[in-house]
Design an enzyme around this catalytic site. Structure first.
Site, short mmCIF file in Angstrom:
data_model
loop_
_atom_site.label_atom_id
_atom_site.label_comp_id
_atom_site.label_asym_id
_atom_site.label_seq_id
_atom_site.Cartn_x
_atom_site.Cartn_y
_atom_site.Cartn_z
N GLN A 34 0.85 -1.20 0.00
CA GLN A 34 0.00 0.00 0.00
C GLN A 34 0.88 1.25 0.00
O GLN A 34 2.08 1.17 0.30
CB GLN A 34 -0.89 -0.01 1.23
CG GLN A 34 -0.15 -0.15 2.56
CD GLN A 34 -0.97 -0.84 3.64
OE1 GLN A 34 -2.20 -0.79 3.65
NE2 GLN A 34 -0.28 -1.48 4.57
N GLN A 65 -7.63 3.04 20.00
CA GLN A 65 -6.67 2.05 20.52
C GLN A 65 -7.08 1.58 21.93
O GLN A 65 -6.95 0.41 22.26
CB GLN A 65 -5.26 2.65 20.61
CG GLN A 65 -4.84 3.48 19.43
CD GLN A 65 -4.31 2.68 18.24
OE1 GLN A 65 -4.34 1.47 18.23
NE2 GLN A 65 -3.82 3.39 17.22
N ASP A 89 1.15 -0.14 13.90
CA ASP A 89 1.60 1.14 14.45
C ASP A 89 1.99 1.01 15.93
O ASP A 89 2.69 1.86 16.46
CB ASP A 89 0.49 2.20 14.29
CG ASP A 89 -0.84 1.70 14.84
OD1 ASP A 89 -1.74 1.42 14.03
OD2 ASP A 89 -0.96 1.57 16.08
N GLU A 109 1.61 -8.58 11.69
CA GLU A 109 1.37 -7.40 10.82
C GLU A 109 1.97 -7.73 9.46
O GLU A 109 3.12 -8.17 9.37
CB GLU A 109 2.04 -6.18 11.43
CG GLU A 109 2.23 -4.99 10.49
CD GLU A 109 0.94 -4.42 9.92
OE1 GLU A 109 0.07 -4.04 10.72
OE2 GLU A 109 0.81 -4.36 8.68
N ASP A 159 -6.90 -5.44 14.62
CA ASP A 159 -6.76 -4.00 14.41
C ASP A 159 -6.45 -3.78 12.94
O ASP A 159 -5.31 -3.57 12.54
CB ASP A 159 -5.61 -3.47 15.30
CG ASP A 159 -5.30 -2.02 14.98
OD1 ASP A 159 -4.17 -1.57 15.31
OD2 ASP A 159 -6.16 -1.35 14.39
N TYR A 228 -12.26 9.50 11.55
CA TYR A 228 -12.71 8.36 10.74
C TYR A 228 -14.00 8.78 10.04
O TYR A 228 -14.74 9.61 10.55
CB TYR A 228 -12.97 7.13 11.62
CG TYR A 228 -11.72 6.41 12.08
CD1 TYR A 228 -10.47 6.71 11.54
CD2 TYR A 228 -11.77 5.43 13.06
CE1 TYR A 228 -9.33 6.06 11.97
CE2 TYR A 228 -10.63 4.78 13.49
CZ TYR A 228 -9.41 5.09 12.94
OH TYR A 228 -8.27 4.45 13.36
N1 LIG Z 1 -4.33 1.01 14.15
C1 LIG Z 1 -4.87 2.10 13.41
C2 LIG Z 1 -6.35 1.95 13.17
C3 LIG Z 1 -6.70 1.09 12.00
N2 LIG Z 1 -8.14 0.95 11.94
C4 LIG Z 1 -8.85 1.42 10.78
C5 LIG Z 1 -8.28 2.67 10.16
C6 LIG Z 1 -9.10 3.10 8.94
C7 LIG Z 1 -10.58 3.27 9.28
N3 LIG Z 1 -11.34 3.61 8.09
C8 LIG Z 1 -11.12 2.01 9.92
C9 LIG Z 1 -10.30 1.61 11.13
#
Ligand SMILES: NCCCN[C@H]1CC[C@H](N)CC1
Length: 292
Positions: A34, A65, A89, A109, A159, A228
């Protein structure tokens, strides 16, 4: 100096876009999976973006988190082994580290660049990798779970990013089957489960899969994350067979959680009232998704 405004539109939320003013771009590159972008925003601190979708900002990451970790972990008696799927992260690791009962934290990950970028630009999150209980695996979580011993984990926290890129397979049945097999009886799974305003069909699909796969209970909880889409994000929390988990009343008192602080950072969002409130759902959602 004229600041640039970046718009976050995506087919996952047609017809709308969230935007942030960019002070300075700090990193931009393509990983194997990505495009990874980090910028300093005007009002939300540093921001991590993957394939044009906001993943976290320094200002509001505490909400996501803390809730994705403490909703499940405060619902079961002394969790010992925890698996994080995604979470590169490190923020989720930072929150799990608060639980002194936890002895082992595995994290799988897929994108190493996310980990390296977080360590460089988001030390307040990447501090999670410094906990000696953490074991990092870089790779595909479905593969990882297929090889995991049956009943190994007390909790699995997914996550993930949106199911439009590398995280696509994390909302499909095979993944939930492997997760259920890797959880001990009475274990708990907590998945990122999108927005009640935007994704009720996806939420319904995930609930249907979870109801088949998890013989315990299936709950939907949610929290406020201003950056978000639609300003909220949900969590699907399931327990395998065994004594029904009373998710609404956290059994690990918040005081104990505070006591286990390793890195002195106080909780900024989670507390026992927010825990219980997270499971209260609006009427339209109760009608649209059939939770028991
Ligand atoms: N650990 C970072 C959060 C990742 N979670 C997503 C990020 C993008 C959002 N559209 C949905 C949750």
């Amino acid at each position: 100096k004229a600041s640039k405004r970046v718009y976050f539109n995506n087919p996952m939320w047609p017809g709308e876009a969230h935007s942030l003013v960019v002070e300075e771009v700090l990193f931009k590159a393509k990983s194997e999976y990505q495009e990874v972008l980090v910028f300093e925003s005007l009002t939300y601190g540093k921001v991590l973006v993957l394939d044009g979708i906001v993943q976290l900002t320094e200002k509001d990451e505490c909400s996501y988190q803390e809730m994705i970790v403490h909703l499940p972990l405060c619902s079961i008696p002394s969790p010992k082994t925890v698996l994080v799927v995604g979470g590169g992260d490190g923020g989720v690791l930072r929150e799990i580290a608060r639980h002194s009962s936890v002895e082992q934290i595995d994290i799988c990950e897929i994108d190493k660049m996310v980990i390296d970028v977080s360590k460089k630009f988001f030390p307040e999150l990447a501090i999670g990798f410094e906990d000696p209980r953490v074991h990092l695996y870089v790779g595909d979580a479905v593969e990882f779970l297929r090889n995991a011993p049956e009943g190994k984990y007390d909790a699995i926290i997914v996550d993930s990013s949106d199911p439009v890129g590398p995280a696509q397979e994390l909302v499909e049945k095979p993944f939930f089957d492997t997760a259920a097999r890797a959880l001990r009886p009475g274990g708990v799974l907590c998945n990122m489960a999108e927005s009640m305003w935007l994704h009720t069909h996806l939420i319904q699909d995930m609930i249907s899969i979870c109801r088949e796969t998890f013989k315990g209970s299936v709950h939907y909880a949610w929290t406020s994350v201003p950056t978000y889409p639609s300003g909220v994000i949900g969590f699907l929390i399931c327990s395998t067979e065994g004594p029904p988990v009373d998710f609404l009343n956290p059994i690990n008192p918040i005081e104990k959680l505070e006591g286990a602080l390793k890195h002195k950072r106080e909780l900024r969002f989670y507390n026992s009232e927010m825990h219980s409130a997270a499971f209260a759902l609006p009427s339209f959602l109760k009608r649209e998704v059939n939770l028991l």
